[in-house]
Design a protein around this motif. Sequence first.
Motif, PDB file in Angstrom:
ATOM      1  N   TYR A 108      12.632  50.086  22.712  1.00  0.00           N
ATOM      2  CA  TYR A 108      13.874  50.664  23.209  1.00  0.00           C
ATOM      3  C   TYR A 108      15.031  50.016  22.454  1.00  0.00           C
ATOM      4  O   TYR A 108      15.128  48.787  22.383  1.00  0.00           O
ATOM      5  N   LEU A 109      15.897  50.852  21.881  1.00  0.00           N
ATOM      6  CA  LEU A 109      17.046  50.393  21.104  1.00  0.00           C
ATOM      7  C   LEU A 109      18.318  50.993  21.705  1.00  0.00           C
ATOM      8  O   LEU A 109      18.760  52.069  21.291  1.00  0.00           O
ATOM      9  N   PRO A 110      18.922  50.314  22.674  1.00  0.00           N
ATOM     10  CA  PRO A 110      20.071  50.905  23.362  1.00  0.00           C
ATOM     11  C   PRO A 110      21.390  50.816  22.585  1.00  0.00           C
ATOM     12  O   PRO A 110      22.406  51.322  23.049  1.00  0.00           O
ATOM     13  N   GLY A 160      16.580  44.719  20.526  1.00  0.00           N
ATOM     14  CA  GLY A 160      15.424  45.593  20.686  1.00  0.00           C
ATOM     15  C   GLY A 160      14.652  45.098  21.878  1.00  0.00           C
ATOM     16  O   GLY A 160      14.576  43.886  22.129  1.00  0.00           O
ATOM     17  N   TYR A 161      14.098  46.030  22.650  1.00  0.00           N
ATOM     18  CA  TYR A 161      13.313  45.697  23.831  1.00  0.00           C
ATOM     19  C   TYR A 161      11.935  46.318  23.653  1.00  0.00           C
ATOM     20  O   TYR A 161      11.820  47.525  23.421  1.00  0.00           O
ATOM     21  N   CYS A 162      10.895  45.502  23.766  1.00  0.00           N
ATOM     22  CA  CYS A 162       9.541  45.962  23.503  1.00  0.00           C
ATOM     23  C   CYS A 162       8.649  45.735  24.712  1.00  0.00           C
ATOM     24  O   CYS A 162       8.724  44.690  25.368  1.00  0.00           O
ATOM     25  N   CYS A 163       7.811  46.728  24.975  1.00  0.00           N
ATOM     26  CA  CYS A 163       6.772  46.626  25.989  1.00  0.00           C
ATOM     27  C   CYS A 163       5.465  46.970  25.279  1.00  0.00           C
ATOM     28  O   CYS A 163       5.433  47.882  24.445  1.00  0.00           O
ATOM     29  N   HIS A 164       4.375  46.253  25.624  1.00  0.00           N
ATOM     30  CA  HIS A 164       3.195  46.330  24.764  1.00  0.00           C
ATOM     31  C   HIS A 164       1.909  46.005  25.527  1.00  0.00           C
ATOM     32  O   HIS A 164       1.872  45.074  26.321  1.00  0.00           O
ATOM     33  N   VAL A 165       0.858  46.795  25.234  1.00  0.00           N
ATOM     34  CA  VAL A 165      -0.504  46.515  25.711  1.00  0.00           C
ATOM     35  C   VAL A 165      -1.474  46.896  24.603  1.00  0.00           C
ATOM     36  O   VAL A 165      -1.382  47.985  24.039  1.00  0.00           O
ATOM     37  N   PHE A 196       6.394  42.079  27.771  1.00  0.00           N
ATOM     38  CA  PHE A 196       7.760  42.563  27.561  1.00  0.00           C
ATOM     39  C   PHE A 196       8.543  41.452  26.890  1.00  0.00           C
ATOM     40  O   PHE A 196       8.440  40.296  27.284  1.00  0.00           O
ATOM     41  N   PHE A 197       9.320  41.794  25.881  1.00  0.00           N
ATOM     42  CA  PHE A 197      10.196  40.817  25.248  1.00  0.00           C
ATOM     43  C   PHE A 197      11.364  41.542  24.606  1.00  0.00           C
ATOM     44  O   PHE A 197      11.332  42.751  24.388  1.00  0.00           O
ATOM     45  N   SER A 198      12.408  40.770  24.311  1.00  0.00           N
ATOM     46  CA  SER A 198      13.563  41.320  23.600  1.00  0.00           C
ATOM     47  C   SER A 198      13.816  40.459  22.371  1.00  0.00           C
ATOM     48  O   SER A 198      13.357  39.319  22.284  1.00  0.00           O
ATOM     49  N   PHE A 199      14.550  41.019  21.427  1.00  0.00           N
ATOM     50  CA  PHE A 199      14.895  40.281  20.210  1.00  0.00           C
ATOM     51  C   PHE A 199      16.218  40.810  19.680  1.00  0.00           C
ATOM     52  O   PHE A 199      16.586  41.954  19.928  1.00  0.00           O
TER      53      PHE A 199
END
Length: 185
Positions: free
Chosen positions: A103-105, A110-115, A175-178
């Motif tokens: 997600y790039l608001p 940047g916000y990432c969710c991952h499995v 979940f993490f952001s950068f």
Amino acid sequence: MQVISRTHVGLVRENNEDALLVREPYLFAVADGMGGYAAGEIASRSTIKAFEAATHSLRHEQEEQNIRKVMLEAFDKANTHVFKMAVSNESYSGMGTTMTALYLPGDGHGYCCHVGDSRLYLFRDDKLEQLTHDHTLVADLKEQGKITDEEAFVHPQRNILLQALGVEETVKADFFSFRLQEGDR
């Protein structure tokens, strides 16, 4: 921002089990069905659809804690949807998929969710960095210092997932952001 998306069947399978979400300019996801299991392409496409349906409120969120909540809940809903499909239809039994969403608001993050083992990379200053952590047996063995990078590349169990969407009733997504910089890819 310029966006290009493409999938490829790969070198082993006959059908493409990838599914993409490109909701420009702010939400992107890739899901890759578990090859060798039932209905991987159905799992990935269903996951993307369920995730997209659960993220419509995302565009109005500004706080990281709210973004985190929406994205994690969307992963939970996608997981539940695919899991219910798998247990209610014998031909879908065992199906699952990986998914990575970005997600790039437009706030410089940047916000990432991952499995699973679909990956998010950052290309910055001529260096490529993997941002996600693979949920695989080999990644865990590497992290524990039991095998080297070279051994991981040829390990006979390198494709064993420890976590995927749709396989279990619940899933724990990362979940993490950068921070973003001009010129990032």
